[in-house]
Design an enzyme around this catalytic site. Structure first.
Site, PDB file in Angstrom:
ATOM      1  N   HIS A 294     -86.432  13.711-101.631  1.00 44.89           N
ATOM      2  CA  HIS A 294     -85.997  15.103-101.518  1.00 44.89           C
ATOM      3  C   HIS A 294     -86.374  15.833-102.808  1.00 44.89           C
ATOM      4  O   HIS A 294     -85.893  15.474-103.883  1.00 44.89           O
ATOM      5  CB  HIS A 294     -84.476  15.181-101.341  1.00 44.89           C
ATOM      6  CG  HIS A 294     -83.984  14.650-100.036  1.00 44.89           C
ATOM      7  ND1 HIS A 294     -82.730  14.101 -99.883  1.00 44.89           N
ATOM      8  CD2 HIS A 294     -84.567  14.588 -98.814  1.00 44.89           C
ATOM      9  CE1 HIS A 294     -82.555  13.731 -98.622  1.00 44.89           C
ATOM     10  NE2 HIS A 294     -83.667  14.011 -97.955  1.00 44.89           N
ATOM     11  N   TYR A 467     -83.501  12.696-106.604  1.00 45.05           N
ATOM     12  CA  TYR A 467     -83.250  11.268-106.830  1.00 45.05           C
ATOM     13  C   TYR A 467     -82.863  10.552-105.537  1.00 45.05           C
ATOM     14  O   TYR A 467     -81.937   9.743-105.521  1.00 45.05           O
ATOM     15  CB  TYR A 467     -82.180  11.063-107.911  1.00 45.05           C
ATOM     16  CG  TYR A 467     -82.464  11.847-109.164  1.00 45.05           C
ATOM     17  CD1 TYR A 467     -83.562  11.539-109.960  1.00 45.05           C
ATOM     18  CD2 TYR A 467     -81.663  12.924-109.540  1.00 45.05           C
ATOM     19  CE1 TYR A 467     -83.843  12.275-111.102  1.00 45.05           C
ATOM     20  CE2 TYR A 467     -81.938  13.664-110.678  1.00 45.05           C
ATOM     21  CZ  TYR A 467     -83.031  13.339-111.452  1.00 45.05           C
ATOM     22  OH  TYR A 467     -83.323  14.070-112.578  1.00 45.05           O
ATOM     23  N   HIS A 468     -83.624  10.826-104.474  1.00 41.88           N
ATOM     24  CA  HIS A 468     -83.378  10.185-103.186  1.00 41.88           C
ATOM     25  C   HIS A 468     -84.639   9.512-102.647  1.00 41.88           C
ATOM     26  O   HIS A 468     -85.052   9.762-101.519  1.00 41.88           O
ATOM     27  CB  HIS A 468     -82.875  11.217-102.172  1.00 41.88           C
ATOM     28  CG  HIS A 468     -81.591  11.870-102.542  1.00 41.88           C
ATOM     29  ND1 HIS A 468     -81.184  13.082-102.007  1.00 41.88           N
ATOM     30  CD2 HIS A 468     -80.606  11.492-103.394  1.00 41.88           C
ATOM     31  CE1 HIS A 468     -80.009  13.413-102.511  1.00 41.88           C
ATOM     32  NE2 HIS A 468     -79.639  12.472-103.366  1.00 41.88           N
ATOM     33  N   PRO A 469     -85.285   8.627-103.408  1.00 44.29           N
ATOM     34  CA  PRO A 469     -86.496   7.966-102.893  1.00 44.29           C
ATOM     35  C   PRO A 469     -86.148   6.963-101.797  1.00 44.29           C
ATOM     36  O   PRO A 469     -85.093   6.310-101.830  1.00 44.29           O
ATOM     37  CB  PRO A 469     -87.061   7.265-104.133  1.00 44.29           C
ATOM     38  CG  PRO A 469     -85.856   6.987-104.981  1.00 44.29           C
ATOM     39  CD  PRO A 469     -84.936   8.160-104.760  1.00 44.29           C
TER      40      PRO A 469
END
Length: 540
Positions: A294, A467-469
């Site tokens: 994201h 920080y949503h890999p």
């Protein structure tokens, strides 16, 4: 210590802590949990308001940096990931969102029928103790505490009112019957403290004789006998040891570390492996590919002096905040600083919400290497279901060297269109009467930025990560997948991945709750338990 276990779990993050708890509940099963980072008993981990400091602390963070992002002015983007017990759940913003039911139904439609929302909801309920109590949508006796934020600051109230004035619905529980709309945020906190996966799942069972936790230990590679994973090679200080797994090796190292470990161990694209002189165990070209994230931008406005929360975080006042939190676990120190948000459609063309706002009564540059804040308020606008895809690849066969990470933000034209439209709708929200007297000028991108081209240029210059890999070891049935519907790695035996990397696609949410749910669901599969029966509820 023992060197032979039934299960060896690599990574004590959001998923690994869940698995350690559930698998070791059988006293006849020996479980080893290996974590590269150290303990999580730091005040900056426990204090919610200190999250921006924790995320940037080199003792707690892997400190990843992307390769030049060619669609974002070739900038290198910082990607914080937790290197500590609890993983990223120990350094994140603690926002608790499940996602839209249609996200999971889309997984099911791609050949993963047991991952529909109906199949996932029982595990969302199982994982949590919701402060509002149990009901048909929410859980009341799970390990993970989820609270509703106070959201009493005038800017939070203005944000919620502005959403209604702009024509959006207000949802009382974004993790209940209705996901879309403006809401008071929910958080992974418990009585003024962060409630990480380590606090919820790991620490309460750390006394179990059949559970061993090995911290400050870097897993170097998976050990194979033919194509069967039989253990891992790990390094503690200067000592390298091998730990055997008689049943399974389970990678829960996250969307960056899990594909890196597979590649270091000979599972991945044969061409890439040979270029680093790594013997090929299984030729799986999709390992490390299809990486999603994201991307966010900060849309900022100035406020009258003394209104923003930032003035309370400066000078001597911050010491009073810290003292009150230390003594009573209350006050601003117990706040996540993001106590309201929304999910909305960027345009009438969207089937359902494709943009998220996390709303802050202050401003900050979240992609900066140092924690920072200033006066004003901010919409942190995130693209929820990107079409752009990146990758994780090896730079070296040395396990201590970070891999190459590229997200390719804005590579897809659709992503660019959605963010431009989302920017325009955000300005409409900020222009509502509810902000009158609280809003001064637009700081970023600024009133001179108006055309599509101007907005796009600003987006490229300002975008960073939420920080949503995920999805770098995605579940599926075709050549573009790495794992099956239970996280088992294709063309291998005794090897499973359980973390955000196996999500087929990103979801309309912050990822901690989905990952904990996923780990709960797969813990039952690993133990051979009958899955919880699917829900018959129909969301709005």
């Amino acid at each position: 210590m023992a060197t032979s276990y039934d299960y060896v779990i690599v990574g004590a993050g959001s998923a690994g802590c869940v698995l350690a708890n559930r698998l070791s509940s059988d006293p006849g099963v020996r479980v080893l949990l290996i974590e590269a980072g150290g303990r999580d008993n730091h005040l900056i981990v426990q204090m919610p308001a200190a999250a921006p400091i924790a995320a940037r602390d080199p003792r707690l963070d892997w400190a990843y940096v992307t390769e030049p992002e060619v669609f974002c002015e070739n900038r290198h983007i910082i990607e914080h990931r937790g290197k500590v017990l609890g993983g990223s759940s120990s350094i994140n913003g603690m926002v608790a969102n499940r996602g839209n039911p249609r996200d999971y139904d889309a997984w099911a439609a791609e050949g993963l029928p047991t991952w529909s929302f109906a199949h996932c909801l029982p595990y969302f309920k199982k994982m949590e103790t919701f402060v509002g109590g149990a009901n048909e949508w929410r859980g009341g006796d799970g390990p993970q505490s989820i609270e509703r934020c106070p959201a009493t600051h005038p800017l939070y109230r203005a944000f919620l009112e502005a959403g209604v004035e702009a024509g959006y619905e207000r949802t009382e529980d974004q993790n209940g019957a209705r996901h879309e709309g403006f809401h008071i945020a929910q958080s992974f906190t418990r009585k003024g403290r962060r409630c990480s996966s380590a606090a919820a799942y790991l620490h309460p069972v750390s006394h179990r004789a059949n559970l061993t936790v090995l911290s400050r230990t870097l897993t170097r590679r998976i050990v194979f006998d033919g194509r069967r994973a039989v253990g891992v090679e790990a390094q503690t200080g200067g000592t390298i040891s091998t730990y055997e797994a008689s049943r399974e090796v389970i990678l829960s190292a996250g969307a960056i570390n899990s594909p890196q470990l597979l590649l270091l161990s000979g599972v991945g694209s044969a061409a890439q492996l040979r270029s680093h002189d790594i013997a090929v165990v299984a030729d799986l070209p999709a390992v490390g590919r299809h990486l999603e994230d994201h991307q966010i931008v900060p849309i900022q406005y100035s406020t009258p002096e003394g209104l923003s929360l930032s003035h309370r975080l400066k000078g001597l006042r911050r010491y009073g905040i810290g003292l009150r939190w230390l003594l009573f676990k209350s006050g601003l120190g117990a706040s996540t600083m993001c106590e309201a948000g929304c999910f909305f459609r960027s345009s009438d063309r969207a089937d359902y919400a494709d943009i998220q706002h996390e709303f802050y009564p202050l401003t900050a540059e979240m992609g900066d290497p140092e924690a920072n804040f200033d006066d004003g308020f901010m919409f942190s606008m995130g693209l929820m279901r990107p079409e752009s895809r990146g990758h994780v690849t090896l730079k070296s066969a040395d396990p201590s060297e970070h891999p190459a990470i590229v997200f390719n933000y804005f590579a897809a034209e659709r992503d660019r269109r959605i963010m431009i439209d989302g920017m325009r709708r955000t300005r409409e929200m900020a222009a509502q009467r509810a902000f009158d007297g609280l809003r001064r000028a637009e700081i970023a991108p600024g009133p001179d930025i108006q055309s599509d081209d101007e907005i796009m240029a600003w987006l490229r210059s300002a975008a960073s990560t939420e920080y949503h890999p995920c999805s770098s070891c995605r579940m599926g049935v075709g050549e573009d997948s790495v794992t099956d519907g239970e996280g088992r790695v294709h063309e291998t035996e005794g090897l499973r991945v359980v973390d955000a990397s196996i999500m087929p696609h990103n979801v309309t949410a912050n990822l901690n709750a989905p990952v904990v749910m996923l780990a709960e669901k797969l813990a039952d599969a690993i133990r051979g338990k009958t899955p919880l029966p699917p829900s018959g509820l129909v969301p709005h």
